[in-house]
Design a protein around this motif. Sequence first.
Motif, PDB file in Angstrom:
ATOM      1  N   TYR A  66      27.590  36.988  29.574  1.00 53.63           N
ATOM      2  CA  TYR A  66      26.614  36.770  29.521  1.00 53.63           C
ATOM      3  C   TYR A  66      25.395  36.383  28.813  1.00 53.63           C
ATOM      4  O   TYR A  66      24.816  35.802  29.006  1.00 53.63           O
ATOM      5  CB  TYR A  66      25.704  37.997  30.623  1.00 53.63           C
ATOM      6  CG  TYR A  66      26.107  38.844  31.517  1.00 53.63           C
ATOM      7  CD1 TYR A  66      25.211  38.292  32.517  1.00 53.63           C
ATOM      8  CD2 TYR A  66      27.533  39.752  31.508  1.00 53.63           C
ATOM      9  CE1 TYR A  66      25.872  38.991  33.845  1.00 53.63           C
ATOM     10  CE2 TYR A  66      27.665  39.837  33.175  1.00 53.63           C
ATOM     11  CZ  TYR A  66      26.925  39.204  34.135  1.00 53.63           C
ATOM     12  OH  TYR A  66      27.141  40.451  35.246  1.00 53.63           O
ATOM     13  N   ALA A  80      24.160  34.706  37.875  1.00 53.56           N
ATOM     14  CA  ALA A  80      24.433  36.553  37.680  1.00 53.56           C
ATOM     15  C   ALA A  80      23.275  37.093  37.163  1.00 53.56           C
ATOM     16  O   ALA A  80      22.091  36.289  37.302  1.00 53.56           O
ATOM     17  CB  ALA A  80      25.261  35.970  36.489  1.00 53.56           C
ATOM     18  N   PRO A  81      23.433  38.390  37.501  1.00 57.74           N
ATOM     19  CA  PRO A  81      22.565  39.514  37.540  1.00 57.74           C
ATOM     20  C   PRO A  81      21.944  38.753  36.257  1.00 57.74           C
ATOM     21  O   PRO A  81      22.514  38.852  35.308  1.00 57.74           O
ATOM     22  CB  PRO A  81      23.191  40.457  37.558  1.00 57.74           C
ATOM     23  CG  PRO A  81      24.753  40.801  38.671  1.00 57.74           C
ATOM     24  CD  PRO A  81      24.791  39.052  38.414  1.00 57.74           C
ATOM     25  N   ARG A  83      20.507  39.158  32.965  1.00 54.33           N
ATOM     26  CA  ARG A  83      21.130  40.493  31.675  1.00 54.33           C
ATOM     27  C   ARG A  83      19.608  41.252  30.609  1.00 54.33           C
ATOM     28  O   ARG A  83      18.661  40.258  30.365  1.00 54.33           O
ATOM     29  CB  ARG A  83      21.869  39.872  30.658  1.00 54.33           C
ATOM     30  CG  ARG A  83      22.467  40.786  29.115  1.00 54.33           C
ATOM     31  CD  ARG A  83      23.005  40.258  28.138  1.00 54.33           C
ATOM     32  NE  ARG A  83      22.403  38.815  27.884  1.00 54.33           N
ATOM     33  CZ  ARG A  83      22.189  38.927  26.765  1.00 54.33           C
ATOM     34  NH1 ARG A  83      21.990  40.045  25.411  1.00 54.33           N
ATOM     35  NH2 ARG A  83      21.306  37.818  25.896  1.00 54.33           N
ATOM     36  N   LEU A  99      21.739  45.670  33.163  1.00 51.41           N
ATOM     37  CA  LEU A  99      22.084  44.327  33.988  1.00 51.41           C
ATOM     38  C   LEU A  99      20.861  45.016  35.079  1.00 51.41           C
ATOM     39  O   LEU A  99      20.016  45.462  35.151  1.00 51.41           O
ATOM     40  CB  LEU A  99      23.023  43.745  34.736  1.00 51.41           C
ATOM     41  CG  LEU A  99      24.594  42.775  33.633  1.00 51.41           C
ATOM     42  CD1 LEU A  99      25.223  43.537  34.897  1.00 51.41           C
ATOM     43  CD2 LEU A  99      23.821  41.707  33.046  1.00 51.41           C
ATOM     44  N   ASN A 213      32.246  41.634  45.059  1.00 48.48           N
ATOM     45  CA  ASN A 213      31.625  41.246  43.817  1.00 48.48           C
ATOM     46  C   ASN A 213      30.706  39.991  43.998  1.00 48.48           C
ATOM     47  O   ASN A 213      30.176  39.227  42.653  1.00 48.48           O
ATOM     48  CB  ASN A 213      32.242  40.535  42.927  1.00 48.48           C
ATOM     49  CG  ASN A 213      33.854  41.506  42.282  1.00 48.48           C
ATOM     50  OD1 ASN A 213      33.403  43.035  41.819  1.00 48.48           O
ATOM     51  ND2 ASN A 213      34.685  41.091  41.528  1.00 48.48           N
ATOM     52  N   TYR A 225      29.086  39.469  40.111  1.00 52.29           N
ATOM     53  CA  TYR A 225      28.945  39.847  38.556  1.00 52.29           C
ATOM     54  C   TYR A 225      30.340  40.536  38.828  1.00 52.29           C
ATOM     55  O   TYR A 225      31.014  40.324  39.059  1.00 52.29           O
ATOM     56  CB  TYR A 225      28.368  40.953  39.459  1.00 52.29           C
ATOM     57  CG  TYR A 225      27.969  41.974  40.402  1.00 52.29           C
ATOM     58  CD1 TYR A 225      29.239  43.106  40.364  1.00 52.29           C
ATOM     59  CD2 TYR A 225      27.278  40.799  42.330  1.00 52.29           C
ATOM     60  CE1 TYR A 225      29.396  43.728  42.341  1.00 52.29           C
ATOM     61  CE2 TYR A 225      27.391  41.916  43.336  1.00 52.29           C
ATOM     62  CZ  TYR A 225      28.567  43.226  42.842  1.00 52.29           C
ATOM     63  OH  TYR A 225      28.177  43.296  44.631  1.00 52.29           O
TER      64      TYR A 225
END
Length: 274
Positions: A66, A80-81, A83, A99, A213, A225
């Motif tokens: 991340y 990705a999510p 951060r 997140l 995921n 994720y």
Amino acid sequence: CDVEDGEDVDGEEPMEAGENGSISRVALRRRGGETRTLVAKRPPTSPAALSVAATQQWYARELFFYEALAGRLDATTIRAPRRAASALSAATGDFCLVLEDLAASGCRPFRERDAAAGAAALGRLHGSFLGAFDALDRGPLPVMPVHVELADFIEAFFAKCWASVRAGGVYDLGAEAAALVDAVAAPGVYASLTRRLAEPPLTLLHGDFRAANLMVDEGGAVVVYDWQFAALGNGGYDLAYFVALSAPVEERRRAEGALRAAYAAALAEASGAP
């Protein structure tokens, strides 16, 4: 943390407590009574799981992804999510990763019909990082999700467990599946496959790339994720993992060619390889 001026923590709701960690949703109250939410991930409570996590550096790997790598993804196709905050204590092994709340952001669950998009997103991930670690810092990322240097140990453990399952007769896998596991559990097979997948060219592996995921955001991008198994290796590892778990066996066999083609096209486009 990504707390804006005028926001206060208004509560925390446990969402999941599994072997790899515990997840909760944190509500932030804004002026005027409005709220927004974030998701916090922390270590599991099991001492055994904590020991494995420390040995394999699960949390250091996830935080490194991340903090150092997520920004390299093309968010129009795979992301990705976002951060909000992250911290890891080298002394105690405690960590926290805060997140984006994907559900609150309008993301929907990943479904079987999204399999081709998932395969293409995986190809773009691998293509974006193919050969990149010749110049990039790999941080705590091992080669292969379970560490290639542990291949012989894991092979022996796997063979012992499978022999016990075989003898117990509790699970009826069917003759075809049992024969396949017999073949993989044969001396030297697992370790040799792991070492082959550890040979260059290497890319960034997710390590657990499956529907559970993944989500899909409002723009159609696949959101990935649970990066604690991130590693370097041959992209075939993630692809086989994803295809095998994408659908029931007969449906997967019918779709496998199309999924591999979607993956290969995205890989070539992202890496610039022919």
